[in-house]
Design a protein around this motif. Structure first.
Motif, PDB file in Angstrom:
ATOM      1  N   LEU A 114       0.843  -1.182   0.000  1.00 47.02           N
ATOM      2  CA  LEU A 114       0.000   0.000   0.000  1.00 47.02           C
ATOM      3  C   LEU A 114       0.886   1.243   0.000  1.00 47.02           C
ATOM      4  CD1 LEU A 114      -2.573  -1.138   2.702  1.00 47.02           C
ATOM      5  CD2 LEU A 114      -2.890  -1.119   0.223  1.00 47.02           C
ATOM      6  N   GLU A 115       0.370   2.297  -0.581  1.00 46.71           N
ATOM      7  CA  GLU A 115       1.104   3.548  -0.619  1.00 46.71           C
ATOM      8  C   GLU A 115       1.052   4.231   0.747  1.00 46.71           C
ATOM      9  OE1 GLU A 115       2.846   4.975  -3.194  1.00 46.71           O
ATOM     10  OE2 GLU A 115       2.531   3.036  -4.175  1.00 46.71           O
ATOM     11  N   PRO A 116       2.129   4.895   1.148  1.00 51.17           N
ATOM     12  CA  PRO A 116       2.067   5.661   2.399  1.00 51.17           C
ATOM     13  C   PRO A 116       1.127   6.855   2.227  1.00 51.17           C
ATOM     14  CG  PRO A 116       4.242   5.867   1.369  1.00 51.17           C
ATOM     15  CD  PRO A 116       3.430   4.932   0.526  1.00 51.17           C
ATOM     16  N   LEU A 117       0.707   7.412   3.337  1.00 48.09           N
ATOM     17  CA  LEU A 117      -0.146   8.589   3.295  1.00 48.09           C
ATOM     18  C   LEU A 117       0.597   9.750   2.646  1.00 48.09           C
ATOM     19  CD1 LEU A 117      -1.651   8.430   6.900  1.00 48.09           C
ATOM     20  CD2 LEU A 117      -2.773   7.786   4.763  1.00 48.09           C
ATOM     21  N   PRO A 118      -0.117  10.630   1.939  1.00 49.41           N
ATOM     22  CA  PRO A 118       0.548  11.797   1.347  1.00 49.41           C
ATOM     23  C   PRO A 118       1.186  12.654   2.442  1.00 49.41           C
ATOM     24  CG  PRO A 118      -1.700  11.569   0.528  1.00 49.41           C
ATOM     25  CD  PRO A 118      -1.542  10.578   1.637  1.00 49.41           C
ATOM     26  N   TRP A 119       2.298  13.298   2.101  1.00 50.32           N
ATOM     27  CA  TRP A 119       3.048  14.059   3.098  1.00 50.32           C
ATOM     28  C   TRP A 119       3.671  15.286   2.460  1.00 50.32           C
ATOM     29  CZ3 TRP A 119       4.519  15.058   7.927  1.00 50.32           C
ATOM     30  CH2 TRP A 119       5.740  15.647   8.155  1.00 50.32           C
ATOM     31  N   SER A 120       3.575  16.393   3.135  1.00 52.06           N
ATOM     32  CA  SER A 120       4.294  17.616   2.782  1.00 52.06           C
ATOM     33  C   SER A 120       5.006  18.095   4.034  1.00 52.06           C
ATOM     34  CB  SER A 120       3.332  18.706   2.304  1.00 52.06           C
ATOM     35  OG  SER A 120       2.702  18.320   1.112  1.00 52.06           O
ATOM     36  N   THR A 121       6.217  18.557   3.876  1.00 48.46           N
ATOM     37  CA  THR A 121       6.978  19.045   5.017  1.00 48.46           C
ATOM     38  C   THR A 121       6.375  20.362   5.505  1.00 48.46           C
ATOM     39  OG1 THR A 121       8.970  18.022   4.148  1.00 48.46           O
ATOM     40  CG2 THR A 121       9.265  19.716   5.831  1.00 48.46           C
ATOM     41  N   PRO A 122       6.034  20.444   6.787  1.00 49.45           N
ATOM     42  CA  PRO A 122       5.474  21.693   7.308  1.00 49.45           C
ATOM     43  C   PRO A 122       6.568  22.751   7.463  1.00 49.45           C
ATOM     44  CG  PRO A 122       5.684  20.093   9.070  1.00 49.45           C
ATOM     45  CD  PRO A 122       6.073  19.402   7.803  1.00 49.45           C
TER      46      PRO A 122
END
Length: 164
Positions: A144-152
């Motif tokens: 499964l793909e990891p959850l989407p992530w953006s660096t805060p």
């Protein structure tokens, strides 16, 4: 923990007849120091784990205590260790069990209510981590793909929580 030596004012006791009182005070001070040392030593010791590994906990306790009728197409995976989320959740269950088993009274009730039932319900949810597995077959549909992530932005966090 060692208590510092106390300076006794021998003149405050009066005559030599108070030597017994000084001896009693010295004895009490020694006993208090020994009790403090024992408490410090006990606080540094970790209780021994009942189950040495996560697989031991799952095999020897969880699957025997948490019994359910699981239809052939229900989401459960006998190869649970191939699911990162399941390993994390089951590890959390194990560590909570190890801590709460030592709590007198309601420790185990708290473990069932607050840990086991909700976590197992999520693991066995039709849309959960075992979604494509059955009790007899691990899914072969790829990872499964990891959850989407953006660096805060770093200014949102102080140096302790952001690691700067």
């Amino acid at each position: 923990m060692t208590l510092p030596d106390t300076e006794w004012d021998d003149t405050a006791y009066g005559d030599d007849g108070d030597e017994a009182q000084r001896d009693l005070a010295d004895q009490l001070e020694e006993e208090a120091a020994a009790a403090g040392d024992a408490l410090e030593q006990a606080a540094g010791e970790q209780p021994q784990l009942y189950f040495k590994t996560l697989p031991d906990f799952v095999e020897h306790f969880l699957i025997k205590a948490f019994r359910r009728h699981i239809p052939p197409n229900a989401p459960w995976c006998s190869q649970w260790w191939k699911h990162g989320e399941a390993v994390c959740v089951l590890s959390a269950l194990w560590h909570a069990w190890e801590a709460l088993r030592l709590e007198p009274g309601t420790g185990m009730s708290v473990w069932w209510r607050d840990h086991c039932y909700p976590h197992m319900a999520k693991l066995m949810d039709p849309s959960g981590t075992f979604k494509n597995c059955t009790r007899t077959k691990h899914h072969e549909n790829g990872e499964l793909e990891p959850l989407p992530w953006s660096t805060p932005p770093p200014e949102l966090y102080d140096s302790l929580t952001y690691g700067a």
